[in-house]
Scaffold this motif. Structure first.
Motif, PDB file in Angstrom:
ATOM      1  N   VAL A   1     -16.692   6.443  -6.044  1.00 47.65           N
ATOM      2  CA  VAL A   1     -15.815   6.107  -7.404  1.00 47.65           C
ATOM      3  C   VAL A   1     -15.038   4.915  -7.243  1.00 47.65           C
ATOM      4  O   VAL A   1     -15.013   3.920  -8.046  1.00 47.65           O
ATOM      5  CB  VAL A   1     -15.192   7.355  -7.670  1.00 47.65           C
ATOM      6  CG1 VAL A   1     -14.510   7.044  -8.900  1.00 47.65           C
ATOM      7  CG2 VAL A   1     -15.808   8.411  -7.934  1.00 47.65           C
ATOM      8  N   GLY A   2     -14.298   4.798  -6.019  1.00 46.64           N
ATOM      9  CA  GLY A   2     -13.338   3.640  -5.810  1.00 46.64           C
ATOM     10  C   GLY A   2     -13.695   2.356  -6.190  1.00 46.64           C
ATOM     11  O   GLY A   2     -12.798   1.717  -6.763  1.00 46.64           O
ATOM     12  N   LYS A   3     -15.107   1.943  -5.965  1.00 48.31           N
ATOM     13  CA  LYS A   3     -15.366   0.408  -6.319  1.00 48.31           C
ATOM     14  C   LYS A   3     -15.701   0.380  -7.557  1.00 48.31           C
ATOM     15  O   LYS A   3     -15.486  -0.978  -8.211  1.00 48.31           O
ATOM     16  CB  LYS A   3     -16.631   0.205  -5.042  1.00 48.31           C
ATOM     17  CG  LYS A   3     -16.022   0.203  -3.688  1.00 48.31           C
ATOM     18  CD  LYS A   3     -17.186  -0.098  -2.749  1.00 48.31           C
ATOM     19  CE  LYS A   3     -16.740  -0.335  -1.327  1.00 48.31           C
ATOM     20  NZ  LYS A   3     -16.767   0.969  -0.578  1.00 48.31           N
ATOM     21  N   LYS A   4     -16.425   1.171  -8.120  1.00 49.88           N
ATOM     22  CA  LYS A   4     -17.060   0.981  -9.449  1.00 49.88           C
ATOM     23  C   LYS A   4     -15.765   1.229 -10.513  1.00 49.88           C
ATOM     24  O   LYS A   4     -15.735   0.533 -11.605  1.00 49.88           O
ATOM     25  CB  LYS A   4     -18.011   2.041  -9.694  1.00 49.88           C
ATOM     26  CG  LYS A   4     -19.129   1.716  -8.833  1.00 49.88           C
ATOM     27  CD  LYS A   4     -20.492   2.598  -9.076  1.00 49.88           C
ATOM     28  CE  LYS A   4     -21.685   2.366  -8.229  1.00 49.88           C
ATOM     29  NZ  LYS A   4     -22.475   3.254  -8.547  1.00 49.88           N
ATOM     30  N   LYS A   5     -15.144   2.402 -10.068  1.00 54.44           N
ATOM     31  CA  LYS A   5     -14.081   2.639 -11.165  1.00 54.44           C
ATOM     32  C   LYS A   5     -12.635   3.218 -10.612  1.00 54.44           C
ATOM     33  O   LYS A   5     -12.504   4.453 -10.272  1.00 54.44           O
ATOM     34  CB  LYS A   5     -14.402   3.989 -12.241  1.00 54.44           C
ATOM     35  CG  LYS A   5     -15.752   3.674 -13.002  1.00 54.44           C
ATOM     36  CD  LYS A   5     -16.223   4.569 -13.879  1.00 54.44           C
ATOM     37  CE  LYS A   5     -17.415   4.367 -14.761  1.00 54.44           C
ATOM     38  NZ  LYS A   5     -17.851   5.445 -15.589  1.00 54.44           N
ATOM     39  N   PRO A   6     -11.995   2.373 -10.162  1.00 53.34           N
ATOM     40  CA  PRO A   6     -10.923   2.582  -9.165  1.00 53.34           C
ATOM     41  C   PRO A   6      -9.907   3.681 -10.021  1.00 53.34           C
ATOM     42  O   PRO A   6      -9.098   4.434  -9.468  1.00 53.34           O
ATOM     43  CB  PRO A   6     -10.325   1.342  -8.830  1.00 53.34           C
ATOM     44  CG  PRO A   6     -10.993   0.263  -9.510  1.00 53.34           C
ATOM     45  CD  PRO A   6     -12.252   0.895 -10.119  1.00 53.34           C
ATOM     46  N   GLN A   7      -9.693   3.410 -11.307  1.00 56.99           N
ATOM     47  CA  GLN A   7      -8.788   4.078 -12.126  1.00 56.99           C
ATOM     48  C   GLN A   7      -9.178   5.389 -11.941  1.00 56.99           C
ATOM     49  O   GLN A   7      -8.236   6.395 -12.201  1.00 56.99           O
ATOM     50  CB  GLN A   7      -8.760   3.723 -13.469  1.00 56.99           C
ATOM     51  CG  GLN A   7     -10.111   3.965 -14.485  1.00 56.99           C
ATOM     52  CD  GLN A   7     -11.083   3.015 -14.091  1.00 56.99           C
ATOM     53  OE1 GLN A   7     -11.385   2.188 -13.259  1.00 56.99           O
ATOM     54  NE2 GLN A   7     -12.185   2.930 -15.183  1.00 56.99           N
ATOM     55  N   LEU A   8     -10.342   5.837 -11.667  1.00 55.69           N
ATOM     56  CA  LEU A   8     -10.933   7.410 -11.653  1.00 55.69           C
ATOM     57  C   LEU A   8     -10.662   8.006 -10.315  1.00 55.69           C
ATOM     58  O   LEU A   8     -10.668   9.334 -10.166  1.00 55.69           O
ATOM     59  CB  LEU A   8     -12.305   7.513 -12.122  1.00 55.69           C
ATOM     60  CG  LEU A   8     -12.552   7.353 -13.507  1.00 55.69           C
ATOM     61  CD1 LEU A   8     -14.067   7.210 -14.047  1.00 55.69           C
ATOM     62  CD2 LEU A   8     -11.746   7.919 -14.472  1.00 55.69           C
ATOM     63  N   ARG A   9     -10.289   7.192  -9.272  1.00 56.23           N
ATOM     64  CA  ARG A   9     -10.327   7.654  -7.931  1.00 56.23           C
ATOM     65  C   ARG A   9      -9.022   8.640  -7.723  1.00 56.23           C
ATOM     66  O   ARG A   9      -9.447   9.964  -7.374  1.00 56.23           O
ATOM     67  CB  ARG A   9     -10.211   6.575  -6.904  1.00 56.23           C
ATOM     68  CG  ARG A   9      -9.952   6.811  -5.570  1.00 56.23           C
ATOM     69  CD  ARG A   9      -8.674   6.855  -4.967  1.00 56.23           C
ATOM     70  NE  ARG A   9      -8.651   7.150  -3.632  1.00 56.23           N
ATOM     71  CZ  ARG A   9      -7.756   8.066  -3.197  1.00 56.23           C
ATOM     72  NH1 ARG A   9      -7.349   8.897  -3.998  1.00 56.23           N
ATOM     73  NH2 ARG A   9      -8.000   8.263  -1.735  1.00 56.23           N
ATOM     74  N   ASP A  10      -8.073   8.219  -8.220  1.00 50.89           N
ATOM     75  CA  ASP A  10      -6.874   9.293  -8.045  1.00 50.89           C
ATOM     76  C   ASP A  10      -7.021  10.642  -8.732  1.00 50.89           C
ATOM     77  O   ASP A  10      -6.470  11.468  -8.353  1.00 50.89           O
ATOM     78  CB  ASP A  10      -5.404   8.322  -8.354  1.00 50.89           C
ATOM     79  CG  ASP A  10      -5.197   7.297  -7.457  1.00 50.89           C
ATOM     80  OD1 ASP A  10      -5.740   7.327  -6.322  1.00 50.89           O
ATOM     81  OD2 ASP A  10      -4.400   6.488  -7.959  1.00 50.89           O
ATOM     82  N   SER A  11      -7.433  10.260  -9.980  1.00 51.75           N
ATOM     83  CA  SER A  11      -7.485  11.771 -10.823  1.00 51.75           C
ATOM     84  C   SER A  11      -8.574  12.616 -10.193  1.00 51.75           C
ATOM     85  O   SER A  11      -8.281  13.864 -10.184  1.00 51.75           O
ATOM     86  CB  SER A  11      -8.018  11.354 -12.250  1.00 51.75           C
ATOM     87  OG  SER A  11      -8.925  10.741 -12.475  1.00 51.75           O
ATOM     88  N   ASN A  12      -9.777  12.218  -9.811  1.00 55.42           N
ATOM     89  CA  ASN A  12     -10.768  12.956  -9.052  1.00 55.42           C
ATOM     90  C   ASN A  12     -10.219  13.474  -7.726  1.00 55.42           C
ATOM     91  O   ASN A  12     -10.374  14.596  -7.631  1.00 55.42           O
ATOM     92  CB  ASN A  12     -11.871  12.080  -8.832  1.00 55.42           C
ATOM     93  CG  ASN A  12     -12.735  12.083  -9.878  1.00 55.42           C
ATOM     94  OD1 ASN A  12     -13.772  12.828  -9.859  1.00 55.42           O
ATOM     95  ND2 ASN A  12     -12.925  10.775 -10.605  1.00 55.42           N
TER      96      ASN A  12
END
Length: 176
Positions: A155-166
């Motif tokens: 997730v981190g590379k494609k959508k870093p904004q979703l990394r923390d919530s996941n």
């Protein structure tokens, strides 16, 4: 050590995604991994399930007759896949939408309000990740650190904004 994991729900609930996270965690830990997705022709709302096998040794068969553990995210998946968890195994259930009155005595059923817990985190779509967190303590081949690295990689590379919530959702499920 080996974990045979069954994941099931509707398309769009993130079933294949949590399978991919588990498989990637196994690869990062240099284990043998098998990830087999199965889904209907619908984009969302159809059935989706996948099996993940993570092993220290060579995987001789990709056929998953019985799983050591599993996650089900809806009632049809619970009804269909409950018999496929081997005795002594564990099944994590999204208790927000699944009625577990018809259960089994020979497995551990972990029912948690994944939808509500995900909503508290600000995104109802994270129910799959909450369930993944609840499953982690019941697995032998992966852990929270490996899942975090996997989330970063997937997730981190494609959508870093979703990394923390996941990752927050996984930790929420683990604490539950």
């Amino acid at each position: 050590m080996i974990d045979k994991i069954l994941l099931a729900g509707f398309g769009g609930q993130g079933v294949l995604f949590i399978g991919k996270i588990l498989a990637y965690a196994g690869m990062l830990d240099e284990r043998q991994v098998c990830w087999i997705p199965s889904y209907g022709p619908e984009m969302r709302g159809g059935t989706a399930n996948c099996s993940v096998i993570i092993s220290d040794d060579e995987i001789n068969s990709t056929v998953l007759e019985y799983a050591d553990a599993g996650i089900v995210l809806n009632q049809p998946a619970y009804d269909k896949f409950l018999p496929f968890i081997k005795p002594g195994g564990a099944l994590v259930v999204n208790g927000s939408v699944v009625d577990i009155t018809k259960g089994r005595e020979d497995i551990e059923i972990v029912s948690l309000p994944a939808g509500e817990l995900a909503t508290e985190l600000g995104n109802h779509s994270l129910a799959n990740m909450v369930c993944l967190g609840a499953l982690l303590s019941r697995l032998k081949t992966t852990n929270l650190a490996s899942i975090e690295k996997s989330i970063d990689a997937v997730v981190g590379k494609k959508k870093p904004q979703l990394r923390d919530s996941n990752f927050a959702a996984v930790k929420q499920g683990l604490q539950y």
